[in-house]
Design a protein around this motif. Structure first.
Motif, PDB file in Angstrom:
ATOM      1  N   ASP A   1       0.969  -1.141  -0.073  1.00 55.88           N
ATOM      2  CA  ASP A   1      -0.038  -0.020  -0.021  1.00 55.88           C
ATOM      3  C   ASP A   1       0.945   1.017  -0.034  1.00 55.88           C
ATOM      4  O   ASP A   1       0.574   2.257  -0.732  1.00 55.88           O
ATOM      5  CB  ASP A   1      -0.952   0.188   1.059  1.00 55.88           C
ATOM      6  N   VAL A   2       1.805   1.241   0.813  1.00 52.27           N
ATOM      7  CA  VAL A   2       2.724   2.446   1.029  1.00 52.27           C
ATOM      8  C   VAL A   2       3.474   2.639  -0.502  1.00 52.27           C
ATOM      9  O   VAL A   2       3.927   3.540  -0.963  1.00 52.27           O
ATOM     10  CB  VAL A   2       3.905   2.244   2.159  1.00 52.27           C
ATOM     11  N   ALA A   3       4.021   1.453  -0.798  1.00 47.44           N
ATOM     12  CA  ALA A   3       4.690   1.466  -2.074  1.00 47.44           C
ATOM     13  C   ALA A   3       4.016   2.046  -3.398  1.00 47.44           C
ATOM     14  O   ALA A   3       4.457   2.872  -4.161  1.00 47.44           O
ATOM     15  CB  ALA A   3       5.338   0.219  -2.535  1.00 47.44           C
ATOM     16  N   ASP A   4       2.704   1.602  -3.147  1.00 46.90           N
ATOM     17  CA  ASP A   4       1.799   2.232  -4.372  1.00 46.90           C
ATOM     18  C   ASP A   4       1.595   3.679  -4.330  1.00 46.90           C
ATOM     19  O   ASP A   4       1.457   4.433  -5.283  1.00 46.90           O
ATOM     20  CB  ASP A   4       0.453   1.455  -4.400  1.00 46.90           C
ATOM     21  N   LEU A   5       1.366   4.068  -3.009  1.00 46.29           N
ATOM     22  CA  LEU A   5       1.063   5.369  -2.762  1.00 46.29           C
ATOM     23  C   LEU A   5       2.349   6.247  -3.210  1.00 46.29           C
ATOM     24  O   LEU A   5       1.975   7.401  -4.050  1.00 46.29           O
ATOM     25  CB  LEU A   5       0.969   5.859  -1.355  1.00 46.29           C
ATOM     26  N   PHE A   6       3.636   5.915  -2.977  1.00 47.56           N
ATOM     27  CA  PHE A   6       4.636   6.792  -3.527  1.00 47.56           C
ATOM     28  C   PHE A   6       5.009   6.431  -4.781  1.00 47.56           C
ATOM     29  O   PHE A   6       5.632   7.314  -5.726  1.00 47.56           O
ATOM     30  CB  PHE A   6       5.772   6.647  -2.599  1.00 47.56           C
ATOM     31  N   ALA A   7       4.907   5.341  -5.291  1.00 48.73           N
ATOM     32  CA  ALA A   7       5.374   4.863  -6.681  1.00 48.73           C
ATOM     33  C   ALA A   7       4.704   5.472  -7.597  1.00 48.73           C
ATOM     34  O   ALA A   7       5.180   5.907  -8.633  1.00 48.73           O
ATOM     35  CB  ALA A   7       5.282   3.331  -6.771  1.00 48.73           C
ATOM     36  N   GLY A   8       3.166   5.568  -7.539  1.00 54.24           N
ATOM     37  CA  GLY A   8       2.456   6.265  -8.659  1.00 54.24           C
ATOM     38  C   GLY A   8       2.982   7.841  -8.673  1.00 54.24           C
ATOM     39  O   GLY A   8       3.080   8.385  -9.624  1.00 54.24           O
ATOM     40  N   ALA A   9       3.228   8.643  -7.597  1.00 57.74           N
ATOM     41  CA  ALA A   9       3.706  10.075  -7.604  1.00 57.74           C
ATOM     42  C   ALA A   9       4.988   9.947  -8.382  1.00 57.74           C
ATOM     43  O   ALA A   9       5.167  10.845  -9.112  1.00 57.74           O
ATOM     44  CB  ALA A   9       3.475  10.521  -6.196  1.00 57.74           C
ATOM     45  N   PHE A  10       5.876   9.222  -7.947  1.00 63.29           N
ATOM     46  CA  PHE A  10       7.407   9.156  -8.305  1.00 63.29           C
ATOM     47  C   PHE A  10       7.208   8.982  -9.827  1.00 63.29           C
ATOM     48  O   PHE A  10       8.025   9.473 -10.883  1.00 63.29           O
ATOM     49  CB  PHE A  10       7.975   8.354  -7.723  1.00 63.29           C
ATOM     50  N   ARG A  11       6.328   7.894 -10.359  1.00 59.97           N
ATOM     51  CA  ARG A  11       6.184   7.529 -11.786  1.00 59.97           C
ATOM     52  C   ARG A  11       5.862   8.920 -12.455  1.00 59.97           C
ATOM     53  O   ARG A  11       6.317   8.874 -13.783  1.00 59.97           O
ATOM     54  CB  ARG A  11       5.356   6.237 -11.765  1.00 59.97           C
ATOM     55  N   ASP A  12       4.842   9.632 -12.172  1.00 55.37           N
ATOM     56  CA  ASP A  12       4.598  10.739 -12.758  1.00 55.37           C
ATOM     57  C   ASP A  12       5.793  11.579 -13.083  1.00 55.37           C
ATOM     58  O   ASP A  12       5.587  12.627 -13.928  1.00 55.37           O
ATOM     59  CB  ASP A  12       3.313  11.485 -12.235  1.00 55.37           C
ATOM     60  N   GLN A  13       6.640  11.603 -12.345  1.00 57.57           N
ATOM     61  CA  GLN A  13       7.897  12.435 -12.439  1.00 57.57           C
ATOM     62  C   GLN A  13       9.008  11.844 -13.216  1.00 57.57           C
ATOM     63  O   GLN A  13      10.347  12.570 -12.834  1.00 57.57           O
ATOM     64  CB  GLN A  13       8.528  13.084 -10.828  1.00 57.57           C
ATOM     65  N   GLY A  14       8.672  10.948 -13.868  1.00 57.01           N
ATOM     66  CA  GLY A  14       9.908  10.200 -14.525  1.00 57.01           C
ATOM     67  C   GLY A  14      10.714   9.435 -13.892  1.00 57.01           C
ATOM     68  O   GLY A  14      11.931   8.839 -14.534  1.00 57.01           O
ATOM     69  N   PHE A  15      10.362   8.717 -13.173  1.00 52.32           N
ATOM     70  CA  PHE A  15      10.847   7.543 -12.331  1.00 52.32           C
ATOM     71  C   PHE A  15      10.347   6.387 -12.793  1.00 52.32           C
ATOM     72  O   PHE A  15       8.940   6.274 -12.935  1.00 52.32           O
ATOM     73  CB  PHE A  15      10.807   7.797 -10.872  1.00 52.32           C
TER      74      PHE A  15
END
Length: 620
Positions: free
Chosen positions: A213-227
């Protein structure tokens, strides 16, 4: 002692070896200016595809994109060959791979044709632009500070990132913004149009130890920034992994650590250039934050994962070898040596179900990412070791040590369905506010937290307040009765003695409220007066209301004021007149009620509700 004289034929090779060794040690590789680049040139790139060994690949120069409007930046277009590139296209994690033409460094592989493209067409950031942009110094400007609301959700995190860090844009917004010199790279697409298609190569983000759940929370936002988030191993080598091949060199994998300790989170890329102790990498920004204090680490590449969406290096960060001090539009850069100051976070979990557990995290010291990573670490620990679904209760105690200032004290209780998020936000929100304040740079020396857990929602609702004597006498102590109902439906009556002032008379009000409602009422009355220094901020934070306490106020009709952020009640009319007439001494906000007394009623529940009781005070 006699020395033999060396002949010129023997001496010359030795001098040559010494000169070559000197150049290699200094890292001062010869560079080729952008004006010397011509279509058709053949170059050599260097990167790590597997383990720690730097491999070479072929680079065919197509031409040069000149961004002649706005930023006036240039990008060298090239087609890559060799290794796995024919099957993968440009690989996430190649950012920073150095490219040499005739033995001269021209720049770093940094841009690619977005997603779903296996054609290895890349943009190369000129080395001169990388070194020039990262030569500036200074502190983070106020405009670069980011406001994030807690408790954190994926939507508000993504919105905050998009508003403050919208760097993941194409090289040119419109074909007319760029001027291309060279042959067309793709059939049906002109060189100018390529500028609108080329975006910074995605950066692998190694995440280890995060629950889903925490990984999904942060991964989604980071993915939008080119990660490109991925799993990763812990720092350091395991059996069978190859050791690094000597000192850091161009083409080596390199990492940027955001979280270390019992969690691992970091970005990885490639070293472009090493000049003495100065290191340049990526060829594009990580976040374009400007001055930074990010740990520079070694990185290990497990393998390359081919993908139509985005091929990537599966990699992880390693030991800290220096500090990245600049995060700019064309590169990240730093120095080899000691790592930067990190924020140590210690979290202890206490529960009736298990022995006490302790966790330690090292958090990057950054105004944006520091609080975010602290929030992620606390929330991840609670979700991993405590109840993930259903209601729970968390008792939070501890301190945040602030350099040159008093510590922030934590003591609060959170219960209900979102208790874990509330507990994490309670710790992180004041740290976020202090690190982003406008008064002075604040250094957080450490955060030490103990959280007691109970697998039931210890909540309650305030139902009724009363006095047995409806006409209490001035100067006397009277028992105030408070009734609140628990989540189980049990009624609890508590008695709190309140003192009526000797000079009180007439009609007074007794306000009984939970902390959140009382705080909102006080802000409205004081017209949201803001603190005027870091010390006032900390004082205000330490006086914050607690969820497991009911607050009682005895209110009269005498006027008061808030002066320079300080609450002053029951002021004489003469003093009020002077303060209101002389506004040059600071801020002045009048208050329409005077606080004649304040009391606190601690409970074992998170209590919500507010009640007001009107009483008439008798003088006899």
């Amino acid at each position: 002692m006699r020395f033999a004289r060396l002949s010129p034929t023997v001496l010359a090779p030795l001098v040559g070896v010494a000169l070559v060794s000197s150049v290699l040690l200094s890292g001062a590789a010869a560079q080729m200016a952008i004006g010397e680049i011509r279509p058709g040139m053949i170059g050599v790139g260097r990167t790590v595809f597997d383990g720690t060994h730097v491999e070479e690949f072929k680079v065919n120069i197509i031409g040069v994109l000149e961004n002649v409007i706005g930023t006036r930046r240039n990008l060298i277009l090239a087609k890559l060959e060799g290794g796995p590139l024919a099957n993968t296209g440009v690989i996430a994690g190649m950012s920073g791979s150095p490219v040499y033409v005739d033995g001269k460094l021209i720049g770093a592989v940094s841009y690619a044709l977005g997603s779903f493209s296996k054609e290895p067409i890349a943009g190369i950031t000129p080395i001169s632009e990388m070194t020039e942009s990262t030569s500036v110094n200074g502190t983070r400007p106020s405009a670069a500070k980011v406001h994030i609301d807690f408790p954190l959700t994926r939507d508000n995190l993504t919105a905050a990132f998009r508003k403050a860090l919208n760097w993941n844009r194409p090289f040119a917004d419109r074909p007319s913004d760029a001027q291309f010199t060279g042959a067309s790279a793709l059939s049906g697409v002109s060189g100018d149009q390529l500028g609108t298609l080329l975006r910074p190569i995605a950066t692998p983000l190694a995440m280890s130890g995060f629950e889903p759940d925490v990984a999904d929370l942060f991964a989604g936002a980071f993915r939008d920034q080119g990660f490109v988030p991925s799993g990763g191993g812990a720092a350091g080598f395991r059996n069978g992994e190859k050791p690094f091949e000597g000192p850091l060199k161009p083409g080596d994998a390199i990492g940027v650590m955001l979280v270390g300790g019992d969690l691992q989170l970091g970005a990885t890329g490639t070293v472009t250039h090493v000049d003495g102790d100065r290191v340049y990498a990526f060829g594009h920004p990580m976040y374009n934050l400007g001055p930074t204090e990010f740990p520079m680490t070694r990185a290990y590449v497990y393998t390359v994962l081919p993908s139509l969406f985005s091929s990537m290096k599966l990699s992880t960060t390693g030991e800290v070898i220096g500090t990245f001090t600049q995060d700019r539009a064309t590169a990240i850069a730093g120095r080899l040596g000691p790592g930067p100051h990190m924020i140590p976070v210690t979290l202890a979990l206490e529960s009736d179900r298990a022995t006490k557990r302790s966790f330690h995290f090292d958090i990057v010291n950054d105004q944006l990412l520091g609080p975010l990573m602290t929030y992620a670490s606390i929330l991840n620990t609670l979700n991993s070791y405590e109840r993930q679904f259903g209601s729970a209760t968390f008792q939070v105690r501890g301190t945040a040590r602030i350099r040159k200032h008093e510590p922030i004290q934590f003591d609060n209780l959170f219960a209900g369905e979102q208790a874990a998020m509330g507990a994490a936000a309670y710790v992180v929100a004041p740290v976020t506010y202090l690190m982003g304040n406008d008064y002075e740079k604040v250094d957080v020396d450490g955060v030490d937290i103990t959280i007691g857990t109970v697998e039931e929602p210890k909540t309650a609702t305030l139902e009724r307040v009363w006095l047995d004597d409806p006409r209490p006498r001035a100067g006397r102590s009277v028992p105030l009765k408070v009734l609140f109902r628990t989540y189980r439906g049990d009624d609890i009556v508590r008695t709190l003695p309140i003192q009526i002032p000797p000079n009180a008379s007439g009609t007074l009000s007794v306000l009984v409220s939970d902390g959140a409602r009382l705080g909102q009422a006080e802000q409205r009355e004081a017209r949201s007066t803001q603190p005027r220094s870091v010390d006032q901020v900390i004082k205000s934070l330490n006086k914050a209301r607690r969820n497991n306490t009911l607050y009682v106020k005895l209110l009269g009709s005498d006027a008061g004021a808030v002066v320079n952020g300080e609450l002053l009640s029951s002021l004489p009319p003469s003093v009020l007149g002077v303060l209101e007439a002389d506004r040059n001494g600071g801020t002045f906000n009048p208050l329409h009620n005077a606080t004649l007394g304040e009391w606190e009623l601690p409970t074992e529940h998170a209590v919500s509700g507010s009640r007001t009781l009107t009483i008439t005070v008798s003088q006899n």
